[in-house]
Design an enzyme around this catalytic site. Structure first.
Site: not given
Length: 357
Positions: A103, A337
């Site tokens: 990611c 995140c």
């Protein structure tokens, strides 16, 4: 001095031409940078000693520093990277059955202010450069190698990290072009997904390029609810305008757009929301990715219970809308995140205050 990982192949060719080198030298250096993960010009052994010396006088190879690492019980890995100016960005390695997915972040922070997102609460610090975006892969591959894993296990890339990719469009497109080069990282567009809240102009550029697959952060089936959850995204592209832009997005015959839908307990996970989602997407080339909310400390929302997610998925299936439930990984390290950076910032602020006393 210029950082070689910040150069496109054409820019690298121009630098070497300025040193009196033929065009093919650029691909040689490009391979050293992106296939061999070289961090020292002096190690580029198929270049003459004179060229290595001249290139080292003009350029360096600088990767982000790994500021922190967290490893989940399910082996999800979160890396906090310190960029050259001290800014912090995150990247996550997600283990799959046969490969690893990474990611990637495109911005330090994010301007979209989505109410459920840790990164969105930070605001935007700055855009990341092409070199900073791509260097996340180099760091990740080196991490895997250091752990005794094959770096080539990293096969899928998802631009779902910090930031809105289409608001850093120029650097994103340079990154995607570099990713697909056969003398470099050599990723197929089918293995790259760009996730966006929806930026119509950026969607047009991305679609015309054919350099990546598309995922849309939808998270609400109506403009009213989307404006509550994602106020800036909803203002930037109201839902009817966004869907019109997506209807124009070029797709191959059997290709569909993935719509991401974070399940927030009591907010967007009720039967009425499922029916609204079917009305919105049922006649479109769409598939829905249902995502369990990964709560951070102090989060305003709670995750929908597993049984309720399954019931929501079933309602979509019954109405003919393809839906899958994304497995939640890295929950014990807050893998969404922005959370590691936020924790790092909290600790740094606390230490600064302690030292000031």
């Amino acid at each position: 001095m210029v950082n070689l990982v910040e150069l496109t192949l054409a820019e690298l060719g121009a630098l070497l031409a300025d040193l009196g080198q033929p065009a093919y030298r650029a691909e040689q250096v490009w391979q050293w940078l992106w296939q061999k993960r070289c961090r020292d010009v002096g190690e580029m052994t198929n270049l003459s000693k004179e060229l290595r010396t001249a290139l080292a006088d003009r350029a360096t190879i600088a990767w982000p520093e790994v500021a922190d690492v967290q490893v989940s019980a399910d082996t999800t890995v979160k890396l906090l990277l310190r960029l050259a100016d001290g800014a912090l960005a995150e990247t996550v390695l997600i283990p799959e059955r046969t490969h690893v997915t990474q990611c990637l972040s495109t911005q330090v922070g994010c301007p979209m202010a989505c109410t459920f997102c840790s990164t969105g609460q930070m605001g935007l610090v700055r855009n990341m450069t092409m070199g900073e975006i791509l260097a996340q892969l180099l760091v990740a591959q080196q991490y895997l190698a250091d752990q005794g894993q094959d770096p080539d296990e990293l096969k899928n890339l998802v631009f779902m990290g910090m930031g809105e990719p289409l608001l850093n469009l120029d650097e994103l497109m340079k990154s995607l072009a570099a990713l697909g080069h056969d003398k470099g990282l050599n990723f197929s567009p089918r293995r790259i997904t760009v996730s966006t809240c929806g930026v119509p102009k950026g969607l047009e550029v991305l679609g015309d390029s054919g350099l990546a697959m598309l995922a849309v952060s939808l998270h609400a089936p109506t403009q009213e609810l989307r404006a509550r959850l994602m106020p800036r995204a909803a203002a930037l592209a109201p839902l009817d305008e966004l869907m019109a832009a997506l209807d124009r997005y070029p797709l191959r015959p059997r290709q569909r757009i993935t719509y991401e839908y974070i399940m927030l307990r009591g907010v967007n996970d009720q039967p009425e929301h499922a029916r609204q989602l079917v009305r919105l997407l049922g006649q479109r080339k769409a598939k829905v990715n249902l995502i369990a909310f990964n709560a951070s400390p102090g989060a305003a929302y709670a995750s929908t219970e597993r049984m309720d997610i399954l019931a929501f998925e079933k309602m979509l299936h019954v109405k003919g809308l393809t839906a899958t439930i994304r497995g939640s990984k890295g929950q014990d390290i807050a893998a969404a995140c922005g959370q590691l950076k936020a924790e790092h910032d909290r600790i740094t602020t606390r230490c600064d205050k302690d030292n000031a006393q």
